[in-house]
Design a protein around this motif. Structure first.
Motif, PDB file in Angstrom:
ATOM      1  N   PHE A   1      14.355  -0.876  -1.019  1.00 46.35           N
ATOM      2  CA  PHE A   1      14.850  -1.688   0.093  1.00 46.35           C
ATOM      3  C   PHE A   1      13.659  -2.400   0.739  1.00 46.35           C
ATOM      4  CE2 PHE A   1      15.936  -2.835   4.312  1.00 46.35           C
ATOM      5  CZ  PHE A   1      17.308  -3.054   4.343  1.00 46.35           C
ATOM      6  N   ALA A   2      12.613  -1.631   1.027  1.00 42.18           N
ATOM      7  CA  ALA A   2      11.412  -2.202   1.657  1.00 42.18           C
ATOM      8  C   ALA A   2      10.808  -3.299   0.778  1.00 42.18           C
ATOM      9  CB  ALA A   2      10.383  -1.098   1.901  1.00 42.18           C
ATOM     10  N   GLY A   3      10.794  -3.069  -0.527  1.00 48.23           N
ATOM     11  CA  GLY A   3      10.240  -4.057  -1.448  1.00 48.23           C
ATOM     12  C   GLY A   3      11.061  -5.331  -1.488  1.00 48.23           C
ATOM     13  N   GLY A   4      12.369  -5.193  -1.560  1.00 43.27           N
ATOM     14  CA  GLY A   4      13.240  -6.365  -1.579  1.00 43.27           C
ATOM     15  C   GLY A   4      13.142  -7.142  -0.274  1.00 43.27           C
TER      16      GLY A   4
ATOM     17  N   TYR B   1       7.659   1.794  -6.193  1.00 49.94           N
ATOM     18  CA  TYR B   1       8.998   1.251  -5.963  1.00 49.94           C
ATOM     19  C   TYR B   1       8.951  -0.034  -5.137  1.00 49.94           C
ATOM     20  CZ  TYR B   1      11.271   5.376  -7.982  1.00 49.94           C
ATOM     21  OH  TYR B   1      11.726   6.340  -8.842  1.00 49.94           O
ATOM     22  N   ILE B   2       8.120  -0.034  -4.094  1.00 52.27           N
ATOM     23  CA  ILE B   2       8.020  -1.226  -3.244  1.00 52.27           C
ATOM     24  C   ILE B   2       7.548  -2.420  -4.085  1.00 52.27           C
ATOM     25  CG2 ILE B   2       6.801  -2.293  -1.303  1.00 52.27           C
ATOM     26  CD1 ILE B   2       6.530   0.546  -0.072  1.00 52.27           C
TER      27      ILE B   2
ATOM     28  N   GLY C   1      13.542   6.700  -4.445  1.00 50.14           N
ATOM     29  CA  GLY C   1      12.910   5.387  -4.352  1.00 50.14           C
ATOM     30  C   GLY C   1      13.795   4.296  -3.779  1.00 50.14           C
ATOM     31  N   ALA C   2      15.056   4.601  -3.506  1.00 53.45           N
ATOM     32  CA  ALA C   2      15.972   3.546  -3.033  1.00 53.45           C
ATOM     33  C   ALA C   2      15.493   2.940  -1.709  1.00 53.45           C
ATOM     34  CB  ALA C   2      17.388   4.087  -2.898  1.00 53.45           C
TER      35      ALA C   2
ATOM     36  N   VAL D   1       0.852  -1.182   0.000  1.00 54.61           N
ATOM     37  CA  VAL D   1       0.000   0.000   0.000  1.00 54.61           C
ATOM     38  C   VAL D   1       0.895   1.242   0.000  1.00 54.61           C
ATOM     39  CG1 VAL D   1      -1.870   1.181   1.208  1.00 54.61           C
ATOM     40  CG2 VAL D   1      -1.562  -1.287   1.500  1.00 54.61           C
ATOM     41  N   GLY D   2       0.496   2.259  -0.736  1.00 56.01           N
ATOM     42  CA  GLY D   2       1.278   3.497  -0.736  1.00 56.01           C
ATOM     43  C   GLY D   2       0.855   4.385  -1.878  1.00 56.01           C
TER      44      GLY D   2
END
Lengths: 301, 301
Positions: free
Chosen positions: B232-235, B27-28, B227-228, B2-3
Motif C-alpha cells: 500500500f505504502a509503495g503504491g 515490498y515498498i 507485505g500488503a 528505506v527499510g
C-alpha cells in the motif's frame, strides 16, 4: 415492517438509560418512515406508553397491526464495552413477545413491500403467507435462528428477494469465511440480493452481477450503537419502497439499489448519535440528504 | 525507499514457504516500481541471492544504496491464523540488520521523494538529514517504536509530510480511539496527511480539510497478507512520486492524493494473491489500471 417493539435498558461509555423505546421493528419503522408510508406488525403489553405510540404516529406510521395484549412489553438490557464493539446482554424478558403470533390487518395484505425484522423464521414465513403478492420481500435473521432453527430458516429464505445480515451471520449461514463466497451460497438459498452489514466498516451489497461496497460513516462520537443495523434495514427498505423498486428477475435497478445502501448507511449513522431512537425525534429529510452527499464526497475519486 | 530487505518464512492456511524474499523495503520498492523510478537504501548479508537482486533490477530499481555486509540477512518467520486476521511471529533474527546505519549514495541525496519504511525512528531521521531538500517525506512506524522510543519518534515525525500507519498504531500514537480525533492529534505532531490502513476494511486518508475513505478490495482468496501494508505504502508513494506531487502547504492536489490511496489499495490487494512478492513478478501496469477501475465500479453511486 415486522419485528419487536420493546423497552431497552442501555449502558454505553457515554451514559446509561434505564428504560427507553427499542426493538427491531421500532428502529426499522422509524428509519423507513422518512422515505415511505410504514405499517407495522408487532406486539406490546399494557405497559406500552402513549408517548411512544405518539412518536410512531408523528411519523405517519400505521399502528393497526400493533397488537396490545395483557402483560408486559418485551424488555432487553445490555452494556457496551469501552470501544462499543462488543456488548453484553444483562437481561432478556420476552414477556408478551413470547407468544407473538403476527396477524396482518386486512389493509396490510395487499402492500407491495415486506420487511421481516429479526424474529423466529416460522413467524416470518407466516407473515409472508398472509400477504397477497408482495413485489419485494426481505429480512434479517441472527446467529440463534441460524443454528437452532436452520431448516425452518432455509425454508423461509426461499421466498425472500433480499437478505440483510451482518458479516458473522453471513459466514455462519453459508459456512464460508470469504464474503464473496458466502454471498453466492446465499443466492442459492433464494435471495438474489444480499446485503452484509459490517458495523463501523460499512456494508456490502452483493448481486449475481456484481457487488457494491460502502465504508461506514466516521462519527466523531458514537453515543449508542443500539438499533443501528435495524436503522440500516429501515433506510434501505424505506428508500426502495419509496421509489417503488422491484427486485424481480432482471428488473432490479442497480443504481437505485446502491442508493438504498447509502440511505441505509445514513440512517444507521444517525441512529448512533443519540441514545435509542432519540435522534429520529428531530431528524429531517434535509439532514438525511446532506449526509447522503457527504457519503458521495468522502468516497468519490 | 528505506527499510528492511529480509528473508521470510511464512505459513498461511494455503501453504508454507520456508524462505522467500521479504522485508518492508522490498515490498515498498517493488510496488512503487510500477509507477516511478525507485532507489532503495537497505542492508543484506552475504547470503543474499543474485536472483533476488535480479528481481529488483528487472523492475529498474537502483541498488546503489543496498549495502552488502558479512553475515546473514535479516530473517523473520510467522504463521497466520485460519482467518488470516492474526499472525504469530515464530522467529526474528535481526542478523546484519541489527547494525544497519543507512548511508545514502550521493546520487540519492537530491531526490525529491522519500519514503521511510518501518525502522527505528532515529535511523529514519538520519536518512532524512542526509537528503538535500525532499519535496515529500513520509513513512511508517509500528507499536514497538511508539511505545519504546516515543520521544525520538515525535522528533522524527516533525519533518514528515505524511504518516502511514494502521488503525491500532494511530490509536496508540495519538491516545485517541476515534480515528478522526486520532488524525487531528497526528496533524499536530507534524504530518498534515495521515493515511490509516484498516487491513481488509480498506484505508482512510485524513487531511485538515477533510477525509476520504476507500473500502478494501474483496479478494476471492487471500493467499498471504505479508507485505500488503508495505505494498500500500509503495503504491501510494510511487503514484505520488510518478505524478510529481508535493504535499507542501496549500499545494496538495487532493484529487491525486485520493488516486494515490486507490493505487496503494490496488497494490496491497495484488500482494495478497500469491506468497511473498510472487505476484509482482508477472504483474502489469494494465492489470493495475484495470483493478483501479474496478475500485471505481464497486464504490460509485
Amino acid at each position: 415492517m415486522v419485528g419487536s417493539v420493546a423497552y431497552d435498558g442501555v449502558e454505553t461509555p457515554h451514559g446509561r438509560v434505564e428504560r427507553m423505546l427499542g426493538g427491531s421493528c421500532t428502529y426499522i419503522a422509524l428509519a423507513a418512515s422518512f422515505f415511505t408510508k410504514v405499517r407495522i406488525v408487532a406486539v406490546v403489553g399494557d405497559d406500552f406508553c402513549d408517548s411512544d405510540a405518539e412518536l410512531f404516529a408523528s411519523k405517519g406510521i400505521d399502528l393497526a397491526g400493533l397488537e396490545r395484549v395483557p402483560g408486559k412489553t418485551f424488555f432487553w438490557a445490555g452494556v457496551y464495552s469501552a470501544d462499543m464493539n462488543d456488548r453484553t446482554t444483562l437481561r432478556t424478558d420476552l414477556n408478551v413477545f413470547a407468544d407473538f403470533d403476527p396477524k396482518l390487518p386486512a389493509a396490510y395484505r395487499s402492500q407491495p413491500h415486506l420487511m421481516l425484522g429479526n424474529i423466529q423464521p416460522a413467524l416470518q414465513r407466516s407473515v409472508r403467507a398472509q400477504m397477497e403478492r408482495p413485489r419485494l420481500t426481505g429480512g434479517d435473521t441472527m446467529n440463534y435462528w441460524i443454528s437452532s432453527t436452520r431448516a425452518e430458516l432455509l425454508e423461509t429464505l426461499k421466498e425472500w428477494d433480499f437478505l440483510l445480515v451482518n458479516d458473522s451471520e453471513a459466514r455462519q449461514l453459508s459456512g464460508c469465511h470469504n464474503l464473496r463466497k458466502a454471498a453466492r451460497a446465499v443466492f442459492d438459498m433464494g435471495p438474489r440480493t444480499v446485503i452484509i452489514k459490517r458495523g463501523e466498516y460499512g456494508a456490502i451489497l452483493f448481486r449475481p452481477e456484481g457487488h457494491f461496497i460502502v465504508p461506514g460513516y466516521l462519527l466523531e462520537d458514537v453515543f449508542d450503537p443500539t438499533g443501528a443495523g435495524d436503522c440500516f434495514a429501515g433506510g434501505f427498505t424505506g428508500y426502495l419502497a419509496g421509489c417503488g423498486l422491484d427486485l424481480g428477475d432482471g428488473a432490479a435497478d442497480l443504481t437505485e439499489l446502491r442508493r438504498a445502501v447509502i440511505y441505509g448507511s445514513v440512517m444507521g449513522s444517525f441512529c448512533c448519535e443519540r441514545f435509542g431512537v432519540d435522534r429520529f425525534r428531530t431528524l429531517t429529510r434535509a439532514e438525511i440528504d446532506a449526509r447522503y452527499h457527504e457519503f458521495q464526497e468522502f468516497t468519490s475519486f
